[in-house]
Design a protein around this motif. Sequence first.
Motif, PDB file in Angstrom:
ATOM      1  N   UNK A 589       0.812  -1.217   0.000  1.00 25.75           N
ATOM      2  CA  UNK A 589       0.000   0.000   0.000  1.00 25.75           C
ATOM      3  C   UNK A 589       0.846   1.268   0.000  1.00 25.75           C
ATOM      4  N   UNK A 590       2.175   1.121   0.000  1.00 28.36           N
ATOM      5  CA  UNK A 590       3.091   2.280   0.018  1.00 28.36           C
ATOM      6  C   UNK A 590       2.857   3.145   1.254  1.00 28.36           C
ATOM      7  N   UNK A 591       2.626   2.476   2.387  1.00 29.85           N
ATOM      8  CA  UNK A 591       2.397   3.186   3.651  1.00 29.85           C
ATOM      9  C   UNK A 591       3.499   2.935   4.672  1.00 29.85           C
ATOM     10  N   UNK A 592       4.614   2.355   4.246  1.00 24.28           N
ATOM     11  CA  UNK A 592       5.680   2.054   5.191  1.00 24.28           C
ATOM     12  C   UNK A 592       6.192   3.311   5.897  1.00 24.28           C
ATOM     13  N   UNK A 593       6.136   4.445   5.217  1.00 17.12           N
ATOM     14  CA  UNK A 593       6.613   5.678   5.834  1.00 17.12           C
ATOM     15  C   UNK A 593       5.801   6.097   7.042  1.00 17.12           C
ATOM     16  N   UNK A 594       4.545   5.645   7.129  1.00 21.11           N
ATOM     17  CA  UNK A 594       3.690   6.033   8.250  1.00 21.11           C
ATOM     18  C   UNK A 594       3.931   5.172   9.492  1.00 21.11           C
ATOM     19  N   UNK A 595       4.542   4.019   9.335  1.00 18.33           N
ATOM     20  CA  UNK A 595       4.964   3.205  10.472  1.00 18.33           C
ATOM     21  C   UNK A 595       6.478   3.079  10.345  1.00 18.33           C
ATOM     22  N   UNK A 596       7.185   4.000  10.975  1.00 19.48           N
ATOM     23  CA  UNK A 596       8.628   4.076  10.814  1.00 19.48           C
ATOM     24  C   UNK A 596       9.277   2.793  11.313  1.00 19.48           C
ATOM     25  N   UNK A 597      10.125   2.213  10.475  1.00 22.25           N
ATOM     26  CA  UNK A 597      10.843   1.003  10.845  1.00 22.25           C
ATOM     27  C   UNK A 597      12.205   1.411  11.423  1.00 22.25           C
ATOM     28  N   UNK A 598      12.223   1.590  12.746  1.00 22.71           N
ATOM     29  CA  UNK A 598      13.434   2.044  13.415  1.00 22.71           C
ATOM     30  C   UNK A 598      14.487   0.934  13.433  1.00 22.71           C
ATOM     31  N   UNK A 599      15.761   1.286  13.497  1.00 16.70           N
ATOM     32  CA  UNK A 599      16.814   0.269  13.597  1.00 16.70           C
ATOM     33  C   UNK A 599      16.664  -0.546  14.875  1.00 16.70           C
ATOM     34  N   UNK A 600      16.968  -1.830  14.800  1.00 17.49           N
ATOM     35  CA  UNK A 600      16.812  -2.661  15.993  1.00 17.49           C
ATOM     36  C   UNK A 600      17.848  -2.332  17.059  1.00 17.49           C
ATOM     37  N   UNK A 601      18.849  -1.509  16.727  1.00 17.66           N
ATOM     38  CA  UNK A 601      19.817  -1.085  17.737  1.00 17.66           C
ATOM     39  C   UNK A 601      19.132  -0.375  18.901  1.00 17.66           C
ATOM     40  N   UNK A 602      18.001   0.277  18.664  1.00 14.63           N
ATOM     41  CA  UNK A 602      17.326   1.040  19.714  1.00 14.63           C
ATOM     42  C   UNK A 602      16.655   0.137  20.736  1.00 14.63           C
ATOM     43  N   UNK A 603      16.197  -1.040  20.309  1.00 21.52           N
ATOM     44  CA  UNK A 603      15.391  -1.890  21.178  1.00 21.52           C
ATOM     45  C   UNK A 603      15.903  -3.325  21.281  1.00 21.52           C
TER      46      UNK A 603
END
Length: 748
Positions: A589-603
């Motif tokens: 749906x080209x909506x990936x920008x609305x759910x930011x995929x943060x780097x796993x380094x943060x969590x």
Amino acid sequence: MSFSKRQRSGSYKGRSLPHYSSQSAVQEKFHGRISPWFISVSLAIPGLRTRRLRLWLLNPRRMHQCTVSRFGRKRGFAVLVFAFAALVFTTFALAKRFATEEKTWPAFTGDPPTLVFRREDLHRIWSWEVASGHYPSRRSLPEQLGLRSVLNNPALPPRRTALPTRFRAPSGPNTVTTRGVGPKRAYLDIQSQPPHVAYPPRPVPGSIADLDIVMEHCDFSEKKYVRDCLEVLRMGGGLDNGKRLRRNHKKMNDWKYIYLELNETTPPDTSAMDQSGPALITSIAREDPDSGLIKKRGVEWEVPPIALPETQTYRPYPSLPEPCDSENPRIFHMFWTGPFTDKPYLALLSFLFTQNTGLHLPEYQETAACRPKFWLWINPGPAAAVPNPSATRDMFAQLKSSPWAAPFLHPRFKDVIQFKLWNTTEQLDGVPELAKEWRTRESLFNSGGHVISVPPKKEKVESADSAELSNGTEKAKADEDDILNRTGSKSSTSYDRLSVILSDMARFILCHRFGGIYLDADTLLLRDWEELWGWKGAFAYRWSRLEKYNTAVLHLNKGSALGTFLFRTALKNDLDFHPMTVSRYLKEAHLEGLLLRLPDALFDSAWLSTEYYQRDRPPQPFFTDFGDFFDTPLANSAAPHALGFDGFFKGAFSYHFHNYWWKPFDPARNWPDLGPRFIAGEEAARANIRAAAKAAAVAEGKVEVASDEDEDEDEDQRDLDWSTVLKRTFESYIRGERPTMYGEWLEW
């Protein structure tokens, strides 16, 4: 074989022998049958019976003969396969480079499409989220959307462009970014101030993490190391507490990722705005507004168009009448099934040790900072069971009798920790996008397309406790071990898969209904999340090396357009909320920008190194397996006790230890060690351990059983594991022996 002189001269019984070169002896098989390079194929022309279309094609047989004669049978076949693969790759590469959006090429991923929304609905979702301030990012919007205009973004300050347009870097013909119309930002240099340098300072209330900057320094796709990311996170977040080493001044400025919004707004100067984004992306065919989108097979487009509420009003922190924003409540959600153990116990302790709960004040007053809350959702029985009418009363009775849970029922924690009863039917009915249709689905337990059906006779399943109170026969035990009756994962072989699948759905329901952030129960908090609460966008994090989502940490805005999209899409895809499937929903749906995929380094800072990535420069501590957290390798076992909490992935917001529900954090002291105030629970837990040990000894036929006094003696190993160090650190705060990580002592 040998030939006579006559034969070698070229005559044999009146016939001449064919001549072959030494380098192509295999051509002997093809003498007299050499195929041409091209063959003709005639095709019938519709409507013209007497005429046919002749096409000349490269002859595969001739290519095979040529490669075999030149390279041999095996190598020739390999060369032929390689050439064919190169041709296919080149074709698709050129197609991707030059093809238009109207031309869609088949995907070879093997996953069927999931999309059920038209492009017009996707426009509305993006517009709603941006207008509500849920996209505080300067990243460009996906060109496949074909947006009709540049969107005003209240979560971004106006962009000031000093250079004329002709001197700016080209942004591409289809690049569309949002237009910032929000408040200005002031980036902070956070440091401990003398004499308070023993502990890092609490984050400034209302401060916000610029996750665009975090992505710049931490994105695995850009070959960024977890080790370097953690340094940026702790230095920019002020966690170094005065222990900074000399670094390049410019680099330190680049590491400032935390800002405050100023209580002033400057109208955007449209003359200085970057207007490179077109008003309409012309590659989208006007005659087919949905060209380029691949709809789910066998399902019609969603009709009527997606129903969305009024856009939310973006309110910067300085303009709020009180620190807490009702539209963005600060609630940590966690889901738990089965008996309360040391796993949710330590998660709650990590919350008290790191977050700004105000427990260091005799009476908390929300005057400056918004107080976060922790809601622990309890599913009292198996995931497929129907709760009884007295479920809430029974839940609190069990919590009160549990040594691991009872301490959090103390009145001192009532304003920050709350236990909630999970009721699947009630929760699904509370989601407007699902309420009228979820009962029509065959099963609620769908994980990545793998559906577990619950027979009608199994709808009411005995709880584990009631099974133990029955006749105690082997049949009752077998029923308890059945996948439909499990309550919690007791070992790697008896994994409670139904509860895991239910939690995949529960996290989206809880965030959509109540707002907040969901955490998996195998998560420990490592620092204050003030700056993440300030960032109003939705986010999860990356699935290790893959460009997929892991929703072990999930932030969704309450009642958002993105949530509506996810629930309606999941409903048409058999209620599949597995992270991999959710990744497909958003990508298609080209909506990936609305759910930011943060780097796993943060969590999840250890994930990449456990999968053999970045082992040349791993973070501290260096885990090659998630089990290293519980059983730290001997070569590295000096670090936990020597470095303590400060040496454990410092800079990360949390740590995810990936299951291991059956592994105790502290084998030598596997009970809540919270001091005299909670001694009753400690004694009960130790009595249970002694009883279990004696029962096991009797079952093994041992005659001599150690006395209670002997078993009360601690059997600490010389080198403590990381899990043990963290547990004892959090417990010492509750006992009043040390402050929080920010130097605040618990006031009772």
